[in-house]
Design a protein around this motif. Structure first.
Motif, mmCIF file in Angstrom:
data_model
loop_
_atom_site.group_PDB
_atom_site.id
_atom_site.type_symbol
_atom_site.label_atom_id
_atom_site.label_comp_id
_atom_site.label_asym_id
_atom_site.label_seq_id
_atom_site.Cartn_x
_atom_site.Cartn_y
_atom_site.Cartn_z
ATOM 1 N N THR A 122 15.197 3.142 -3.083
ATOM 2 C CA THR A 122 16.291 3.028 -2.529
ATOM 3 C C THR A 122 16.117 3.695 -0.707
ATOM 4 N N HIS A 123 15.437 4.956 -1.005
ATOM 5 C CA HIS A 123 14.854 5.255 0.667
ATOM 6 C C HIS A 123 13.944 4.355 0.984
ATOM 7 N N MET A 124 12.849 4.013 0.170
ATOM 8 C CA MET A 124 12.161 3.181 0.544
ATOM 9 C C MET A 124 12.629 1.595 1.099
ATOM 10 N N LEU A 125 13.352 0.902 0.307
ATOM 11 C CA LEU A 125 13.968 0.100 0.451
ATOM 12 C C LEU A 125 14.058 0.080 2.035
ATOM 13 N N ASN A 126 15.571 1.074 2.094
ATOM 14 C CA ASN A 126 16.063 0.991 3.505
ATOM 15 C C ASN A 126 15.005 1.350 4.432
ATOM 16 N N ALA A 127 14.656 2.294 4.696
ATOM 17 C CA ALA A 127 12.821 1.991 5.445
ATOM 18 C C ALA A 127 12.102 0.509 5.811
ATOM 19 N N TRP A 128 12.093 0.007 4.846
ATOM 20 C CA TRP A 128 11.196 -1.249 5.024
ATOM 21 C C TRP A 128 12.303 -2.870 5.774
ATOM 22 N N SER A 129 13.683 -2.277 5.141
ATOM 23 C CA SER A 129 14.618 -3.365 6.219
ATOM 24 C C SER A 129 14.654 -2.925 7.380
ATOM 25 N N ASN A 130 14.340 -1.909 7.790
ATOM 26 C CA ASN A 130 14.367 -0.916 9.582
ATOM 27 C C ASN A 130 13.633 -2.014 9.699
ATOM 28 N N GLY A 131 12.420 -1.654 9.101
ATOM 29 C CA GLY A 131 11.065 -1.744 10.096
ATOM 30 C C GLY A 131 10.030 -0.354 9.669
ATOM 31 N N SER A 156 8.585 3.072 8.205
ATOM 32 C CA SER A 156 7.158 3.993 7.403
ATOM 33 C C SER A 156 8.288 4.005 6.144
ATOM 34 N N SER A 157 8.514 4.002 5.239
ATOM 35 C CA SER A 157 8.184 4.774 3.898
ATOM 36 C C SER A 157 8.265 6.586 3.938
ATOM 37 N N LEU A 158 7.633 6.482 4.778
ATOM 38 C CA LEU A 158 6.442 7.536 4.506
ATOM 39 C C LEU A 158 6.499 8.522 5.015
ATOM 40 N N ARG A 159 6.767 10.142 5.191
ATOM 41 C CA ARG A 159 6.601 10.758 6.201
ATOM 42 C C ARG A 159 5.204 11.003 7.806
ATOM 43 N N ARG A 174 0.573 -1.084 -0.095
ATOM 44 C CA ARG A 174 -0.142 0.051 -0.254
ATOM 45 C C ARG A 174 0.615 1.066 -0.458
ATOM 46 N N GLU A 175 2.062 1.437 0.834
ATOM 47 C CA GLU A 175 2.639 2.200 1.102
ATOM 48 C C GLU A 175 3.080 2.843 -0.202
ATOM 49 N N PHE A 176 3.510 1.685 -1.486
ATOM 50 C CA PHE A 176 4.761 2.095 -2.632
ATOM 51 C C PHE A 176 3.207 2.619 -3.740
ATOM 52 N N LEU A 177 1.916 1.830 -3.595
ATOM 53 C CA LEU A 177 0.649 2.727 -4.090
ATOM 54 C C LEU A 177 0.816 3.873 -4.005
ATOM 55 N N VAL A 178 1.387 4.334 -2.879
ATOM 56 C CA VAL A 178 1.216 6.518 -2.464
ATOM 57 C C VAL A 178 1.966 6.695 -3.009
ATOM 58 N N GLN A 179 3.222 6.007 -3.179
ATOM 59 C CA GLN A 179 4.943 6.947 -3.138
ATOM 60 C C GLN A 179 4.216 6.798 -4.870
ATOM 61 N N ARG A 180 3.806 6.289 -5.352
ATOM 62 C CA ARG A 180 3.548 5.810 -6.801
ATOM 63 C C ARG A 180 2.851 6.886 -7.567
ATOM 64 N N SER A 181 1.487 6.551 -6.584
ATOM 65 C CA SER A 181 0.285 8.127 -6.450
ATOM 66 C C SER A 181 0.787 8.973 -7.711
#
Length: 344
Positions: free
Chosen positions: A330-339, A341-344, A149-156
């Motif tokens: 990379t921003h998204m992947l780094n956030a997710w690897s740290n458990g 959210s990639s969002l603000r 869902r975060e991916f869709l939000v970022q892409r939107s």
């Protein structure tokens, strides 16, 4: 835990991320608070404060608002202010700093000969390089429901306006490259079928995933790097002198779309989503496999033949597409690897 449940609740209230974006927002919405807006001073102050133009929230949101006025993508902005001279002056100051940073940061390989086949080969070589962790591979195998869902939000931010930034180039091209670009854009806009407009198909995907598909519904949640990706396209498209860059950007964008979209579709299927979500991604597997050939040779390649002086910017635009979109991934992947959210 990620914050996906909150994503189903969005707001159409526009906000700011600093003094510059606040002043731009007030001016564009006709607020009295924007009456004393001094564009050059505030823009220059924001630039002086920023460690990175590309990752500065205040600058990137201000640019996003300024471009949104030209697109007509935010109903809160009145059409009469599109050519407000103070706002245009502010945009020029910000664009100069943004473009300068991109040219300093993004490396461009040795230029090919201004020949359609040579340019196409160079672009395929450039886009075929592995430039870091693969978002699409991660998504197909590991992404959680919240991350999807975060991916869709970022892409939107781009995809709900898909193709619009590149369409600015149409009236500025002639002959072969113009015909090629129009062929690509016709598919992006559904080939005459409103229900197959790619932005509309993506909106269906968002709604089927439980998200708000209104444009900019999650604007306050996406980070500066996501805005920078959209703003870079807008800057290339809206400035006639950067025609080569927007053409090169589209070429790289199409050349890196088909296989990743297959993986994104597989990831959503793995998570249990049906065709109402995966249709957008499945559509791009076949369409962009065709588009990449048209974009590389018939559009970018023939433009380099017809106007060799644009070759350097064609390759620059392609390199920028890979670099900035790579940073966003990379921003998204780094956030997710740290458990996180990639969002603000």
């Amino acid at each position: 835990m990620l914050l996906a449940p909150r994503l189903t609740r969005s707001t159409n209230t526009l906000s700011s991320r600093g003094p510059l974006s606040e002043a731009v927002l007030h001016r564009l919405t006709g607020s009295a608070a924007g009456s004393n807006f001094c564009p050059v001073r505030l823009a220059q102050q924001a630039i002086e404060r920023a460690e990175s133009i590309t990752r500065d929230d205040d600058i990137q949101l201000a640019l996003f608002y300024l471009y949104a006025s030209s697109y007509g993508s935010l109903e809160q902005f009145t059409a009469e202010l599109e050519w407000d001279t103070d706002l245009i002056e502010s945009r020029q100051v910000l664009e100069a700093a943004f473009e300068h940073e991109l040219r300093e940061r993004v490396s461009v390989a040795a230029l090919p000969a201004p020949d359609a086949d040579q340019v196409a080969r160079s672009l395929f070589a450039l886009t075929g390089e592995e430039a870091g962790p693969s978002m699409s591979r991660y998504f197909s195998k590991k992404a959680t429901l919240d991350q999807a869902r975060e991916f869709l939000v970022q892409r939107s931010i781009y995809t709900l306006r898909e193709a619009d930034p590149h369409s600015w180039a149409i009236p500025r091209l002639r002959g072969r490259p113009k015909a090629a670009l129009v062929e690509i854009q016709s598919d992006e806009y559904g080939g005459g079928r409103p229900d197959r407009v790619h932005a509309e198909i993506f909106a269906v995907s968002m709604r089927a995933a439980g998200l708000d598909s209104n444009y900019a519904a999650y604007l306050d949640r996406v980070p500066a790097i996501t805005l920078a990706s959209q703003n870079m396209m807008s800057m290339f498209g809206l400035n006639r002198r950067l025609l080569g860059a927007i053409v090169g950007h589209l070429a790289a964008f199409e050349m890196t779309s088909s296989i990743p979209n297959r993986m994104y579709g597989d990831g959503f299927r793995r998570l249990g989503f049906g065709t109402d979500v995966t249709d957008y991604f499945d559509e791009h597997v076949e369409a962009d496999a065709v588009h990449e050939q048209i974009a590389g040779r018939d559009m970018a390649g023939t433009l380099a033949e017809d106007r060799p002086e644009l070759l350097a910017d064609i390759m620059f635009g392609a390199a920028c597409c890979l670099a900035i979109d790579g940073e966003a991934a990379t921003h998204m992947l780094n956030a997710w690897s740290n458990g996180e959210s990639s969002l603000r």
